[in-house]
Design a protein around this motif. Structure first.
Motif, PDB file in Angstrom:
ATOM      1  N   ARG A   1      46.302 -50.058  75.223  1.00 36.95           N
ATOM      2  CA  ARG A   1      45.494 -50.161  76.444  1.00 36.95           C
ATOM      3  C   ARG A   1      46.209 -51.000  77.496  1.00 36.95           C
ATOM      4  O   ARG A   1      46.271 -50.625  78.679  1.00 36.95           O
ATOM      5  N   LYS A   2      46.768 -52.132  77.061  1.00 35.19           N
ATOM      6  CA  LYS A   2      47.496 -52.968  78.006  1.00 35.19           C
ATOM      7  C   LYS A   2      48.746 -52.272  78.520  1.00 35.19           C
ATOM      8  O   LYS A   2      49.115 -52.423  79.694  1.00 35.19           O
ATOM      9  N   GLY A   3      49.381 -51.491  77.644  1.00 38.59           N
ATOM     10  CA  GLY A   3      50.562 -50.755  78.093  1.00 38.59           C
ATOM     11  C   GLY A   3      50.226 -49.729  79.159  1.00 38.59           C
ATOM     12  O   GLY A   3      50.938 -49.611  80.165  1.00 38.59           O
ATOM     13  N   ARG A   4      49.118 -48.991  78.950  1.00 36.51           N
ATOM     14  CA  ARG A   4      48.697 -48.022  79.960  1.00 36.51           C
ATOM     15  C   ARG A   4      48.312 -48.729  81.267  1.00 36.51           C
ATOM     16  O   ARG A   4      48.634 -48.245  82.362  1.00 36.51           O
TER      17      ARG A   4
ATOM     18  N   VAL B   1      45.303 -55.006  62.548  1.00 38.88           N
ATOM     19  CA  VAL B   1      46.522 -54.436  63.134  1.00 38.88           C
ATOM     20  C   VAL B   1      46.197 -53.219  63.986  1.00 38.88           C
ATOM     21  O   VAL B   1      46.770 -53.024  65.081  1.00 38.88           O
ATOM     22  N   ALA B   2      45.240 -52.373  63.516  1.00 41.46           N
ATOM     23  CA  ALA B   2      44.855 -51.208  64.304  1.00 41.46           C
ATOM     24  C   ALA B   2      44.235 -51.626  65.629  1.00 41.46           C
ATOM     25  O   ALA B   2      44.523 -51.037  66.684  1.00 41.46           O
ATOM     26  N   ASP B   3      43.398 -52.669  65.577  1.00 38.83           N
ATOM     27  CA  ASP B   3      42.819 -53.178  66.830  1.00 38.83           C
ATOM     28  C   ASP B   3      43.898 -53.729  67.755  1.00 38.83           C
ATOM     29  O   ASP B   3      43.853 -53.532  68.974  1.00 38.83           O
ATOM     30  N   MET B   4      44.859 -54.444  67.154  1.00 38.78           N
ATOM     31  CA  MET B   4      45.961 -54.982  67.964  1.00 38.78           C
ATOM     32  C   MET B   4      46.772 -53.860  68.596  1.00 38.78           C
ATOM     33  O   MET B   4      47.149 -53.929  69.775  1.00 38.78           O
ATOM     34  N   VAL B   5      47.031 -52.800  67.823  1.00 38.48           N
ATOM     35  CA  VAL B   5      47.795 -51.661  68.356  1.00 38.48           C
ATOM     36  C   VAL B   5      47.025 -50.980  69.480  1.00 38.48           C
ATOM     37  O   VAL B   5      47.591 -50.622  70.526  1.00 38.48           O
ATOM     38  N   GLU B   6      45.712 -50.813  69.275  1.00 39.52           N
ATOM     39  CA  GLU B   6      44.893 -50.190  70.316  1.00 39.52           C
ATOM     40  C   GLU B   6      44.874 -51.037  71.583  1.00 39.52           C
ATOM     41  O   GLU B   6      44.971 -50.527  72.708  1.00 39.52           O
TER      42      GLU B   6
END
Length: 282
Positions: free
Chosen positions: A133-136, A124-129
């Motif tokens: 990144r995709k959001g930025r 989940v932490a990797d998914m959030v990261e």
């Protein structure tokens, strides 16, 4: 690009932007609208202020705030459930007796569940990261699209301005009596430009050579000026002395100088006439 194509692209972009309006306020609407009214009233002042005008910083602060609240709530829930199970096991009829082997099996099962939960947390932490990144990246692309859209809106006016400028230059070229160099073909124009560049380089070299000689010439001029200054002073003094001597001589003769000068001119004229006569007779 043609004006019609630019216009169609702008209309398509405006249509997409009107249907897909991306903003923090709109993204936060499902969260704020799904929360019950009494829960929103019980929220903290910071949370209320962030819901009124959400920003990236306020949403990040809310995320940290709710993460802490959920941690406390989970701890309280686990504690309450554990107490309830313990009390029921004691007061039950018959009382629940747990053996050592059951405890060991439960600890082993808990260790497996914990490791699985830890792996899920890391995932989940990797998914959030990755989502951050995709959001930025999407945010940068969105800003770039907005900038390019603004430039695209200015492009038709600039294109028309350049076209008008080209027409003016063409009309100026066609006027009679203009510079013939402006009517040369491309090859001759390039040759003319190359020749002008060579002449410019030659003039630059000559200018550099003259600039290198300038200090020496300046020193020589200063030396000549210093030598000329005493001579100029001497000339002025001699001129003044000659004028003064002439004035004194005229004053001493009392006007006889003019008579002597006229007699000298008559004698010189007579001498010239006699020489001519004598030459003719001989």
């Amino acid at each position: 690009m043609d004006h019609k194509k630019i216009k169609s692209v702008l209309e398509r972009l405006e249509e997409l932007q009107s249907t897909e309006d991306i903003s923090i306020i709109r993204l936060s609407e499902p969260i704020t609208s799904s929360a019950p009214q009494d829960a929103r009233q019980r929220a903290s002042d910071a949370s209320n202020s962030s819901l009124e005008g959400p920003t990236p910083a306020s949403l990040e602060a809310d995320l940290a705030h709710y993460t802490e609240l959920f941690s406390k709530l989970r701890f309280s829930y686990v504690e309450q459930v554990t107490k309830e199970k313990f009390i029921r096991a004691i007061v039950g009829d018959p009382p629940l007796i747990v053996t050592l082997q059951e405890n060991l099996d439960l600890e082993k099962e808990n260790a497996g569940v914990k490791s699985e939960l830890k792996a899920l947390k890391l995932e989940v932490a990797d998914m959030v990261e990755e989502l951050e990144r995709k959001g930025r990246e999407l945010s940068r692309r969105y800003d770039s699209i907005q900038l390019e859209t603004a430039k695209l809106r200015e492009l038709p006016a600039k294109t028309l301005e350049l076209e008008e400028r080209i027409e003016e230059l063409k009309a100026a070229q066609e006027l009679p009596g203009t510079n013939p160099d402006l009517h040369l073909p491309l090859g001759k124009t390039q040759e003319l430009v190359a020749r002008r560049k060579r002449e410019q380089q030659e003039l630059a070299r000559e200018l550099e050579a003259l600039q290198s000689k300038a200090p020496r010439k300046r020193k020589e001029a200063d030396r000549l000026r210093s030598e000329l200054q005493p001579l100029e002073t001497k000339r002025q003094n001699s001129t003044t002395a000659a004028r003064e001597a002439q004035r004194r001589k005229e004053a001493a003769l009392g006007g006889v100088a003019d008579d002597l000068e006229q007699r000298a001119r008559w004698w010189r004229a007579s001498e010239g006439v006699l020489k001519q006569v004598l030459d003719l007779q001989s």
